[in-house]
Design an enzyme around this catalytic site. Structure first.
Site, PDB file in Angstrom:
ATOM      1  N   GLU A 345       0.527  -1.634   0.084  1.00 47.74           N
ATOM      2  CA  GLU A 345       0.232  -0.539   0.130  1.00 47.74           C
ATOM      3  C   GLU A 345       0.857   1.608  -0.353  1.00 47.74           C
ATOM      4  OE1 GLU A 345      -2.310  -2.640   1.647  1.00 47.74           O
ATOM      5  OE2 GLU A 345      -1.180  -2.630   1.868  1.00 47.74           O
ATOM      6  N   ASP A 387      17.636  18.602 -32.019  1.00 44.71           N
ATOM      7  CA  ASP A 387      17.946  20.118 -32.703  1.00 44.71           C
ATOM      8  C   ASP A 387      19.161  20.464 -32.960  1.00 44.71           C
ATOM      9  OD1 ASP A 387      16.677  21.449 -35.425  1.00 44.71           O
ATOM     10  OD2 ASP A 387      16.000  22.773 -32.807  1.00 44.71           O
ATOM     11  N   THR A 389      19.657  23.875 -34.268  1.00 48.19           N
ATOM     12  CA  THR A 389      19.715  25.270 -34.124  1.00 48.19           C
ATOM     13  C   THR A 389      19.199  25.955 -32.706  1.00 48.19           C
ATOM     14  OG1 THR A 389      19.513  25.290 -36.216  1.00 48.19           O
ATOM     15  CG2 THR A 389      18.917  27.678 -34.739  1.00 48.19           C
TER      16      THR A 389
END
Length: 1035
Positions: A345, A387, A389
């Site tokens: 639990e 990416d 740039t």
């Protein structure tokens, strides 16, 4: 070649030409397999190219197609009809999930459902027993209420975290321009941009956002910034001419939401709202379904195991109980007890708190986590699609090399650009610097004298900004220097001439001559020159110097840099006296016979910390792939400079050039690196892309579209990789959403990228990802330790019921007591393991395999359950029988005693000494046994949490007191145990009794045994790597 000779718009193609597209092929493949549905089909269709030909139509054809005029625009009546038909020029938000549904999801996960079932069983048992007047009915009520409280509290916490995340579509709505200049019925006026319709004639100027997808009809020096859409740092020229068959590469289309940097343009609206490119990306990003995180999959896997075991053992106990004569109600109580004992639990709260703590730790290191589960996902990452740039680079053009006096000089491209080392005493350098300063339209925004030069805001395009800042750093006051040479005439750059020219008066009032300066594409500038400046002397531009120029030009262009040529000419006083009326239309001044001064190359340089971060990723077994919309040569150069393409690695083209053979004669498997552009990717079969990713460890994708980035991420995931995607532009948002974890830049990142991402880097530093990976790996390691600690006590919680049924002893441990172990005493040590330091250099280990390296594996379960758990069970029963014996109930007498012990009507049950016990006295003794067994588990769990500090190193190597939170948790655990035992009122409320001091000491030798046993295990793991011992006992 460098990019100076062309100012083209790099491809952001959305899909196929006539040959078809990878996304389309994938769509067909999925449909053939029977998957999909309308939502998936719609999503796949978005990956196809926008089928328009407006860029190829003549003005007359456009007028006919859109029932408009290229001079007067639409009629107001037709514009109103089109607005009613097509709707406003705005992005349609997706249907949001109701808040009550989000909250309900938090209450209905796998572990939560199991706990709901346990609570329901408790309530049913309470109702039945209450109807029969059973004296112990309150236990089940308390148990049910406690289970419900756990689910609700943890659900509220999870909902709060989800509530803090924003809707992705909101960021795209922020990109919509507020106003647009439109011509209707020949009248020019401004309207709200969302009122534009196809066929509208609009005007825009520098500083405006493009209000829709526009076909350019007229332009004067117009340049747009497509960096948020395509990932390029260079401004793109817009002109009326159709320069490419693809609508996404031609110059006569301007894209919705991109920024017009300078110049003016007029054009017709050809797409609005969701039909624009940015609209399609918005639909694509919001249409990508959230993938389950690895940690969510691991927890589901764990819950499946636990639920299966709980139901299996519970059903077994239920059947056994029925067979040996128990009533259905009592058998159901056993079933419920087993479920409660088996379901951890406290695990739900433990996992949530552990992830939250790590998220806060990352926030202090500039990593903000939006989705808690993303913390561990980053640690599991095996591929980072980054990416270029703004992520790997600084997102600002910077002067990087100069060629003058027949030498290539390197400029400083670091963030502060304070270390220029080339020779600045040469007369040629002074002439070159004069030209690049005067032949420049960029200007600093006023009021920035106290701002460092690299951080100043400049009004102008990226290339001229780079030249102006370079001039400011080398000359000093560039704007003041420019003022000393007043401009009298100028020809702005255009795509036809590919040069910019200006004429100035000289700073010396005694020198009445004029100075003509020119910059532009190097070969165009050189062809207008007849001499070259070498060490301050003008020499004839013969074949030798032309070859020197060509060598330098090719060398700089091969670095992926944008190269510009510079020249000048002093105009004689005789032919061009002061006050001469220069006419740019008549060209009444020379534009040939000039003197070549030199070359300057520019690049968007990598961040200083990126190469080291990429190296750390490589050391950690993480593959970094560059995915950019920029030129392949530029992409390859940056990839090589930051280490994505390592030193000595060759592409197929490099091998062909070295061997002087055609490319098709080179075995592609010999090439470690590979650069693929968008056009090649478009023609690749999905299996070819997967094979390329498998064959080439170092990959660069250039000129890719947003949809292709999505396909690349999907292909990596097909290889079984856990994919992280970094980016900052609108173009990155679909891939950020699709990836296992999306990482956006906080400073330069668009709102769209931030909302699509799971994690945001506040300092825009790719190197921060390395910190995130390390923390992610550490949290998985610590979660594994925490779960191992949590699972261990399941056996000493389960075996009392096993012995209770099979041997018929009085019940050693109650359900409420188990719940206190799960939710009170053990949760704090469990959480404290989240603060544990890494036990070795985890960044030198390979990423975990999600299919093999599970959060809960067989060695962990076996070690926790059948070894450490078994020892704890022995400790509990030893303490239990000790307590019973000291009160008069010897172990042999306890066997088979259960029926008489639980008989409410039997008030004179005799113990081993012949003493008679009433039912109330027996119940008091039973509660005492509950407490003794509880204390025994807690004492052994102290030893358990100490051994869980490490999985491989000795606890002495790790140190016992380095984790102060764990020490505090142990002290708190003991204090709670004392409170439950000795606080008045506990017997009546929670069935805890005061116990003798010696009963605290009984389990201590078992705790010592646990510690010694685990130290022997760790020693064997360290000394015998790869052995049976290592494979079976290293979890």
């Amino acid at each position: 070649m460098g990019k100076a000779d062309n100012y083209e718009l790099y491809s952001v193609e959305l899909g196929p030409g006539p040959g078809g597209d990878m996304a389309a092929k994938m769509s067909k493949k999925k449909k053939a397999g029977g998957g999909g549905g309308k939502r998936k089909e719609k999503l796949e269709n978005m990956k196809k190219e926008m089928e328009i030909n407006d860029h190829q139509l003549s003005v007359a054809e456009l007028e006919q197609k859109y029932q408009t005029s290229a001079t007067k625009g639409l009629s107001a009546r037709l514009a109103a009809e089109l607005l009613l038909r097509d709707g406003p020029n705005a992005l349609r938000p997706p249907r949001g999930t109701p808040e009550y549904v989000k909250f309900a999801r938090q209450l209905a996960g796998g572990l939560q459902c199991l706990m709901w079932v346990a609570a329901a069983i408790c309530l049913i048992a309470f109702a039945i027993q209450a109807s029969e007047g059973d004296l112990t009915t309150d236990d089940n009520l308390y148990l049910a209420l406690a289970l419900i409280a756990v689910v609700v509290v943890t659900g509220c916490f999870g909902y709060y975290q989800e509530f803090k995340s924003t809707n992705i579509i909101a960021s795209f709505k922020n990109l919509v321009p507020q106003q647009a200049t439109v011509i209707r019925d020949g009248d020019k006026f401004q309207i709200n941009a969302d009122q534009l319709v196809v066929g509208d004639l609009v005007e825009m100027k520098g500083g405006d956002r493009v209000p829709a997808d526009i076909r350019i009809l007229a332009a004067q020096g117009c340049k747009v910034d497509n960096s948020s859409l395509t990932g390029e740092s260079e401004p793109q020229t817009r002109s009326p001419e159709c320069t490419h068959e693809s609508p996404l590469e031609t110059r006569n289309i301007a894209f919705f939401s991109t920024m017009c940097l300078e110049g003016t343009a007029q054009g017709l609206v050809v797409n609005t709202g969701d039909r624009t490119i940015i609209g399609r990306i918005a639909s694509l990003a919001s249409g990508v379904e959230n993938e389950k995180t690895p940690i969510a999959i691991e927890i589901e896997h764990f819950v499946d195991i636990i639920a299966g075991l709980a139901i299996l053992f519970g059903a077994t106990f239920f059947v056994v109980a029925m067979c040996i004569g128990y009533t259905f109600l009592r058998a159901m109580v056993f079933f419920m007890a087993i479920v409660v004992a088996y379901v951890p639990e406290g695990l739900l709260a433990t996992v949530t708190v552990c992830l939250s703590l790590t998220a806060k730790r990352l926030a202090s290191k500039n990593c903000v986590v939006k989705n808690l589960e993303a913390v561990e996902t980053l640690g599991s990452t095996s591929v980072i699609c980054s990416d270029k740039t703004g992520t790997l680079t600084q997102n600002r053009m910077t002067v990087s090399h100069l060629w003058f006096d027949n030498h290539i000089h390197t400029a400083d491209t670091t963030e502060d650009q304070s270390g220029q080392t080339f020779d600045q005493s040469s007369e040629t350098w002074r002439a070159l610097c004069r030209v690049l300063t005067l032949c420049n339209r960029a200007a600093f925004k006023s009021g920035q004298d106290a701002v460092p030069v690299p951080k100043r805001i400049v009004i102008g395009d990226a290339s001229e900004t780079a030249l102006l800042k370079f001039s400011e750093l080398t000359l000093g006051n560039a704007m003041g220097y420019r003022d000393r040479f007043p401009k009298v005439c100028e020809i702005p750059f255009n795509s036809t001439n590919k040069f910019q020219l200006s004429i100035h008066t000289l700073e010396d009032p005694r020198d009445p001559r004029h100075l003509l300066v020119m910059k532009g594409a190097p070969e165009r500038v050189l062809e207008r020159c007849s001499s070259i400046l070498i060490k301050g002397q003008e020499l004839p531009l013969d074949e030798q110097w032309r070859e020197a120029f060509q060598t330098a030009y090719l060398s700089l262009g091969g670095l992926g840099e944008r190269v510009l040529g510079f020249c000048h000419l002093y105009l004689s006083e005789k032919d061009y006296p002061p006050g001469y009326a220069f006419d740019v239309e008549a060209m009444n001044f020379p534009s040939s016979g000039l003197c070549f001064a030199g070359l300057v190359s520019m690049i968007d340089p990598p961040r200083a910390t990126v190469p080291d971060a990429v190296l750390k990723c490589r050391t950690a077994g993480i593959r970094v792939i560059m995915v950019t919309g920029d030129h392949p040569i530029t992409a390859k150069a940056i990839a090589a400079s930051v280490g994505i393409i390592s030193e000595g690695s060759e592409t197929v083209e490099d091998i062909a050039a070295r061997l002087r053979v055609p490319v098709d004669q080179v075995n592609r498997k010999d090439a470690r690196a590979c650069v693929i552009n968008g056009m090649q990717l478009k023609d690749m079969d999905p299996s070819e892309l997967v094979e390329a990713l498998r064959t080439h460890p170092e990959m660069v994708f250039a000129r890719t579209s947003p949809q292709q980035k999505l396909v690349i991420v999907e292909s990596c995931q097909r290889l079984g990789a856990i994919v992280a995607v970094t980016g900052d532009g609108v173009n990155d948002s679909p891939a950020l959403k699709k990836a296992d974890i999306g990482v956006a830049m906080g400073i330069a990142g668009s709102d769209a990228a931030k909302n699509a991402a799971d994690m945001i880097l506040l300092d825009d530093n790719f190197a921060s990802i390395v910190t995130g990976v390390e923390q992610g790996r550490l949290i998985f390691d610590n979660l594994k330790k925490s779960i191992a600690y949590t699972l261990t006590k399941n056996i000493p919680e389960l075996t009392p019921y096993l012995i209770y049924i099979t041997v018929s002893v009085p019940l050693p441990l109650g359900c409420i007591t188990i719940l206190f172990i799960e939710l009170c005493t053990d949760i704090f040590p469990s959480v404290s393991l989240a603060y544990e330091k890494a036990e070795s250099d985890i960044m030198h280990l390979r990423p975990r395999n999600p299919k093999r390296d599970r959060l809960v594996n067989e060695p962990l379960a076996a070690y926790s359950y059948f070894q450490i758990g078994a020892i704890q069970s022995f400790a509990g029963f030893t303490d239990y029988f000790t307590a019973m014996a000291q009160e008069g109930w010897f172990p042999l007498l306890c066997v088979g005693l259960r029926p008489q012990w639980e008989d409410h009507h039997l008030q004179d049950l005799q113990d081993s000494y012949g003493q008679e016990w009433t039912f109330g006295q027996r119940l008091y003794q039973q509660y005492t046994c509950y407490t003794v067994f509880f204390i025994s588990i807690e004492m052994c769990q102290i030893a358990d949490v100490l051994i869980r500090k490490t999985r491989r190193l000795s606890a002495f190597q790790q140190g016992f007191f380095r984790n102060r939170i764990l020490v505090i948790a142990i002290v708190f655990q003991v204090c709670i145990g004392c409170f439950l035992c000795y606080c008045p009122g506990m017997p009546n409320i929670f069935n805890f009794m005061p116990i003798r001091f010696q009963w605290w000491l009984v389990p201590m030798p078992f705790g010592l045994l646990i510690f010694v046993y685990d130290e022997i295990r760790k020693l064997g793991v360290r000394c015998c790597p790869g052995s049976w011992w290592d494979q079976e006992l290293y979890y």
